[in-house]
Design an enzyme around this catalytic site. Structure first.
Site, PDB file in Angstrom:
ATOM      1  CD  GLU A 112      10.299  -9.946   9.913  1.00 34.72           C
ATOM      2  OE1 GLU A 112       9.706  -8.963   9.415  1.00 34.72           O
ATOM      3  OE2 GLU A 112      11.543  -9.973  10.065  1.00 34.72           O
ATOM      4  CD  GLU A 155       9.053  -7.196   5.510  1.00 36.61           C
ATOM      5  OE1 GLU A 155       9.125  -8.158   4.719  1.00 36.61           O
ATOM      6  OE2 GLU A 155       8.236  -7.152   6.457  1.00 36.61           O
ATOM      7  CB  ALA A 173       3.573  -6.492  11.630  1.00 35.00           C
ATOM      8  N   GLY A 209       8.207  -5.353   9.610  1.00 29.83           N
ATOM      9  CA  GLY A 209       7.433  -4.659   8.596  1.00 29.83           C
ATOM     10  C   GLY A 209       7.813  -3.199   8.456  1.00 29.83           C
TER      11      GLY A 209
END
Length: 260
Positions: free
Chosen positions: A135, A115, A66, A112
Protein backbone atom coordinates in the site's frame (compact mmCIF):
# COMPACT_ATOMS: atom_id res chain seq x y z
CA UNK A 1 -28.13 -17.94 -3.39
CA UNK A 2 -26.26 -16.77 -6.49
CA UNK A 3 -22.74 -15.40 -6.03
CA UNK A 4 -21.37 -13.93 -9.30
CA UNK A 5 -17.88 -13.57 -7.80
CA UNK A 6 -17.69 -16.62 -5.52
CA UNK A 7 -17.88 -20.38 -5.83
CA UNK A 8 -19.41 -22.16 -2.84
CA UNK A 9 -18.92 -25.91 -2.43
CA UNK A 10 -19.85 -28.00 0.59
CA UNK A 11 -18.48 -31.48 1.20
CA UNK A 12 -19.67 -33.05 4.42
CA UNK A 13 -19.23 -30.37 7.08
CA UNK A 14 -16.54 -28.43 5.17
CA UNK A 15 -17.53 -25.44 3.06
CA UNK A 16 -15.03 -24.08 0.55
CA UNK A 17 -15.47 -20.46 -0.52
CA UNK A 18 -13.47 -19.64 -3.66
CA UNK A 19 -13.08 -16.07 -4.87
CA UNK A 20 -13.80 -16.54 -8.56
CA UNK A 21 -12.34 -13.55 -10.43
CA UNK A 22 -9.35 -15.32 -11.93
CA UNK A 23 -8.98 -12.88 -14.85
CA UNK A 24 -8.62 -10.06 -12.28
CA UNK A 25 -6.32 -12.13 -10.05
CA UNK A 26 -9.31 -12.35 -7.67
CA UNK A 27 -9.05 -8.68 -6.72
CA UNK A 28 -11.50 -7.50 -4.07
CA UNK A 29 -14.04 -5.12 -5.55
CA UNK A 30 -17.13 -3.84 -3.75
CA UNK A 31 -19.34 -6.61 -5.10
CA UNK A 32 -16.96 -9.35 -4.02
CA UNK A 33 -16.63 -7.92 -0.52
CA UNK A 34 -20.41 -7.76 -0.22
CA UNK A 35 -20.69 -11.38 -1.36
CA UNK A 36 -18.02 -12.46 1.14
CA UNK A 37 -20.04 -10.81 3.92
CA UNK A 38 -23.16 -12.70 2.91
CA UNK A 39 -21.42 -16.02 2.31
CA UNK A 40 -19.59 -16.02 5.65
CA UNK A 41 -22.68 -14.88 7.54
CA UNK A 42 -24.60 -17.81 6.05
CA UNK A 43 -21.78 -20.26 6.73
CA UNK A 44 -21.44 -19.24 10.37
CA UNK A 45 -25.21 -19.60 10.82
CA UNK A 46 -25.51 -22.92 8.99
CA UNK A 47 -25.59 -25.76 11.50
CA UNK A 48 -24.42 -28.18 8.80
CA UNK A 49 -21.14 -26.30 8.27
CA UNK A 50 -18.35 -27.11 10.72
CA UNK A 51 -15.40 -25.34 9.14
CA UNK A 52 -14.57 -23.13 6.15
CA UNK A 53 -11.73 -23.04 3.64
CA UNK A 54 -11.17 -19.74 1.80
CA UNK A 55 -9.11 -19.72 -1.40
CA UNK A 56 -8.81 -18.06 -4.81
CA UNK A 57 -9.59 -19.39 -8.25
CA UNK A 58 -6.68 -20.49 -10.42
CA UNK A 59 -3.00 -21.03 -9.67
CA UNK A 60 -1.83 -17.41 -9.86
CA UNK A 61 -3.51 -15.65 -6.95
CA UNK A 62 -5.35 -16.06 -3.70
CA UNK A 63 -6.25 -12.37 -3.91
CA UNK A 64 -3.84 -9.96 -5.58
CA UNK A 65 -5.26 -6.97 -3.71
CA UNK A 66 -8.14 -4.55 -3.71
CA UNK A 67 -9.64 -3.19 -6.89
CA UNK A 68 -7.60 0.02 -6.91
CA UNK A 69 -9.77 1.55 -9.62
CA UNK A 70 -12.55 1.84 -7.05
CA UNK A 71 -10.31 3.96 -4.82
CA UNK A 72 -9.96 6.75 -7.39
CA UNK A 73 -11.86 9.86 -6.41
CA UNK A 74 -12.29 8.96 -2.75
CA UNK A 75 -11.56 11.69 -0.22
CA UNK A 76 -10.42 11.27 3.39
CA UNK A 77 -13.96 10.88 4.71
CA UNK A 78 -14.89 8.26 2.11
CA UNK A 79 -11.61 6.39 2.65
CA UNK A 80 -12.26 6.24 6.38
CA UNK A 81 -15.76 4.89 5.80
CA UNK A 82 -14.44 2.32 3.31
CA UNK A 83 -11.97 0.92 5.84
CA UNK A 84 -14.42 1.01 8.74
CA UNK A 85 -17.24 -0.70 6.86
CA UNK A 86 -15.16 -3.42 5.25
CA UNK A 87 -13.27 -4.18 8.44
CA UNK A 88 -16.55 -4.71 10.26
CA UNK A 89 -18.48 -6.47 7.51
CA UNK A 90 -15.80 -8.83 6.19
CA UNK A 91 -12.43 -8.93 7.93
CA UNK A 92 -13.58 -8.75 11.56
CA UNK A 93 -16.57 -10.92 10.72
CA UNK A 94 -14.19 -13.69 9.65
CA UNK A 95 -11.71 -13.17 12.49
CA UNK A 96 -14.46 -13.29 15.11
CA UNK A 97 -16.40 -16.10 13.46
CA UNK A 98 -17.57 -18.98 15.63
CA UNK A 99 -16.26 -21.62 13.21
CA UNK A 100 -12.66 -22.22 12.13
CA UNK A 101 -11.68 -20.51 8.87
CA UNK A 102 -8.55 -21.64 7.03
CA UNK A 103 -7.01 -19.64 4.19
CA UNK A 104 -5.45 -21.76 1.43
CA UNK A 105 -3.09 -19.21 -0.11
CA UNK A 106 -2.36 -20.03 -3.74
CA UNK A 107 -0.07 -17.57 -5.51
CA UNK A 108 -0.21 -13.85 -4.79
CA UNK A 109 -1.76 -12.59 -1.55
CA UNK A 110 -1.15 -8.87 -1.65
CA UNK A 111 -2.68 -5.86 0.07
CA UNK A 112 -6.29 -6.59 0.88
CA UNK A 113 -5.66 -10.19 -0.14
CA UNK A 114 -3.06 -10.72 2.56
CA UNK A 115 -5.31 -8.86 5.00
CA UNK A 116 -8.11 -11.29 4.10
CA UNK A 117 -5.82 -14.27 4.70
CA UNK A 118 -4.68 -12.81 8.02
CA UNK A 119 -8.30 -12.41 9.14
CA UNK A 120 -8.65 -16.19 8.81
CA UNK A 121 -7.75 -18.27 11.85
CA UNK A 122 -5.11 -20.39 10.08
CA UNK A 123 -3.11 -19.91 6.87
CA UNK A 124 -1.57 -22.59 4.65
CA UNK A 125 0.38 -21.54 1.55
CA UNK A 126 1.54 -23.12 -1.68
CA UNK A 127 5.31 -22.99 -2.07
CA UNK A 128 4.97 -20.51 -4.96
CA UNK A 129 2.92 -18.04 -2.90
CA UNK A 130 4.08 -14.44 -2.58
CA UNK A 131 2.69 -12.24 0.19
CA UNK A 132 2.99 -8.56 0.93
CA UNK A 133 1.37 -5.24 1.80
CA UNK A 134 2.34 -2.83 -1.01
CA UNK A 135 0.00 0.00 0.00
CA UNK A 136 2.79 2.50 0.69
CA UNK A 137 3.68 2.40 -3.02
CA UNK A 138 0.23 3.91 -3.64
CA UNK A 139 0.47 6.57 -0.93
CA UNK A 140 -1.69 4.45 1.40
CA UNK A 141 -1.33 2.12 4.34
CA UNK A 142 -3.13 -1.19 4.89
CA UNK A 143 -6.72 -0.32 5.83
CA UNK A 144 -8.39 -3.66 6.43
CA UNK A 145 -6.61 -4.59 9.65
CA UNK A 146 -3.23 -5.29 8.10
CA UNK A 147 -1.11 -3.13 10.39
CA UNK A 148 -2.61 -4.80 13.45
CA UNK A 149 -2.86 -8.45 12.39
CA UNK A 150 0.56 -8.60 10.75
CA UNK A 151 2.14 -7.19 13.92
CA UNK A 152 0.29 -9.77 16.03
CA UNK A 153 1.53 -12.58 13.80
CA UNK A 154 5.16 -11.66 13.10
CA UNK A 155 6.07 -8.97 15.64
CA UNK A 156 6.54 -5.22 15.40
CA UNK A 157 9.93 -5.09 13.69
CA UNK A 158 9.19 -7.57 10.92
CA UNK A 159 5.71 -6.11 10.39
CA UNK A 160 7.13 -2.62 9.96
CA UNK A 161 9.80 -3.92 7.59
CA UNK A 162 7.20 -5.65 5.39
CA UNK A 163 4.82 -2.66 5.43
CA UNK A 164 7.40 0.11 5.01
CA UNK A 165 9.46 -1.59 2.28
CA UNK A 166 6.30 -2.91 0.53
CA UNK A 167 8.38 -5.95 -0.43
CA UNK A 168 6.83 -9.35 -1.08
CA UNK A 169 7.85 -12.33 1.05
CA UNK A 170 8.07 -15.92 -0.11
CA UNK A 171 6.09 -18.77 1.36
CA UNK A 172 9.25 -20.14 2.97
CA UNK A 173 9.93 -16.81 4.67
CA UNK A 174 6.28 -16.49 5.71
CA UNK A 175 6.55 -19.90 7.39
CA UNK A 176 9.69 -18.82 9.22
CA UNK A 177 8.04 -15.55 10.37
CA UNK A 178 4.89 -17.33 11.57
CA UNK A 179 2.68 -15.68 8.96
CA UNK A 180 1.61 -19.13 7.72
CA UNK A 181 1.61 -22.46 9.56
CA UNK A 182 2.33 -24.83 6.67
CA UNK A 183 3.73 -24.75 3.14
CA UNK A 184 3.01 -27.37 0.53
CA UNK A 185 3.01 -27.80 -3.25
CA UNK A 186 0.30 -26.09 -5.30
CA UNK A 187 -1.13 -29.46 -6.28
CA UNK A 188 -1.48 -30.52 -2.64
CA UNK A 189 -2.68 -27.21 -1.20
CA UNK A 190 -6.40 -27.94 -1.03
CA UNK A 191 -5.80 -31.52 0.13
CA UNK A 192 -3.65 -30.29 3.01
CA UNK A 193 -6.20 -27.59 3.82
CA UNK A 194 -9.02 -30.15 3.83
CA UNK A 195 -7.03 -32.56 6.01
CA UNK A 196 -6.31 -29.79 8.51
CA UNK A 197 -9.88 -28.52 8.73
CA UNK A 198 -11.18 -32.11 8.88
CA UNK A 199 -9.05 -32.77 11.95
CA UNK A 200 -10.22 -29.54 13.58
CA UNK A 201 -13.94 -30.11 13.07
CA UNK A 202 -13.71 -33.51 14.73
CA UNK A 203 -13.32 -31.57 17.98
CA UNK A 204 -16.22 -30.19 20.01
CA UNK A 205 -17.81 -27.28 18.07
CA UNK A 206 -18.66 -25.21 21.14
CA UNK A 207 -15.14 -25.65 22.45
CA UNK A 208 -13.70 -24.53 19.10
CA UNK A 209 -15.80 -21.37 19.24
CA UNK A 210 -14.78 -20.76 22.85
CA UNK A 211 -11.11 -21.16 21.96
CA UNK A 212 -11.40 -18.66 19.08
CA UNK A 213 -13.11 -16.13 21.36
CA UNK A 214 -10.48 -16.58 24.06
CA UNK A 215 -7.51 -16.17 21.73
CA UNK A 216 -9.07 -13.10 20.12
CA UNK A 217 -9.83 -11.59 23.52
CA UNK A 218 -6.16 -11.54 24.42
CA UNK A 219 -5.47 -9.45 21.33
CA UNK A 220 -8.28 -6.93 21.92
CA UNK A 221 -7.65 -3.68 23.79
CA UNK A 222 -9.66 -3.32 26.98
CA UNK A 223 -10.45 -7.03 27.29
CA UNK A 224 -8.72 -9.33 29.77
CA UNK A 225 -7.93 -12.44 27.78
CA UNK A 226 -7.26 -14.51 30.91
CA UNK A 227 -10.66 -13.61 32.34
CA UNK A 228 -12.31 -14.46 29.04
CA UNK A 229 -10.55 -17.83 29.07
CA UNK A 230 -11.76 -18.52 32.60
CA UNK A 231 -15.36 -17.73 31.67
CA UNK A 232 -15.26 -19.75 28.48
CA UNK A 233 -13.62 -22.68 30.28
CA UNK A 234 -16.35 -22.65 32.89
CA UNK A 235 -19.14 -22.44 30.30
CA UNK A 236 -17.80 -25.59 28.62
CA UNK A 237 -18.67 -27.59 31.73
CA UNK A 238 -22.33 -26.85 31.10
CA UNK A 239 -22.37 -28.36 27.60
CA UNK A 240 -23.46 -31.79 26.45
CA UNK A 241 -20.28 -31.92 24.38
CA UNK A 242 -18.21 -31.83 27.58
CA UNK A 243 -20.19 -34.70 29.04
CA UNK A 244 -19.79 -36.65 25.79
CA UNK A 245 -16.07 -35.89 25.61
CA UNK A 246 -15.43 -37.12 29.16
CA UNK A 247 -17.60 -40.21 28.64
CA UNK A 248 -15.81 -41.06 25.40
CA UNK A 249 -12.42 -40.65 27.08
CA UNK A 250 -13.36 -42.93 29.98
CA UNK A 251 -14.95 -45.48 27.67
CA UNK A 252 -11.98 -45.37 25.29
CA UNK A 253 -14.08 -44.52 22.22
CA UNK A 254 -14.33 -41.68 19.73
CA UNK A 255 -16.49 -38.80 20.90
CA UNK A 256 -19.65 -37.96 18.98
CA UNK A 257 -20.01 -34.21 19.45
CA UNK A 258 -23.30 -32.50 18.60
CA UNK A 259 -22.44 -28.87 19.28
CA UNK A 260 -24.80 -28.80 22.25
Amino acid sequence: MEYPNLLIATTGRIQTITINRESKLNALNKATLAELHTAFTHAFNDAQVGGIILTGAGPKAFVAGADIGEFAGLDAEAGTALARDNQANVFNLIANGSKPVLAAVNGFALGGGLELAMACHIRIASDNAKMGLPETTLGLIPGYGGTQRLTQLVGKGKALEIILTADMVTAADALQFGLVTNVTSPDNLLAVAEATITKIIQRAPLALAAAIRSVNAGLTDGINGYETEIREFGKCFGTQDFKEGVAAFLEKRKADFKGE
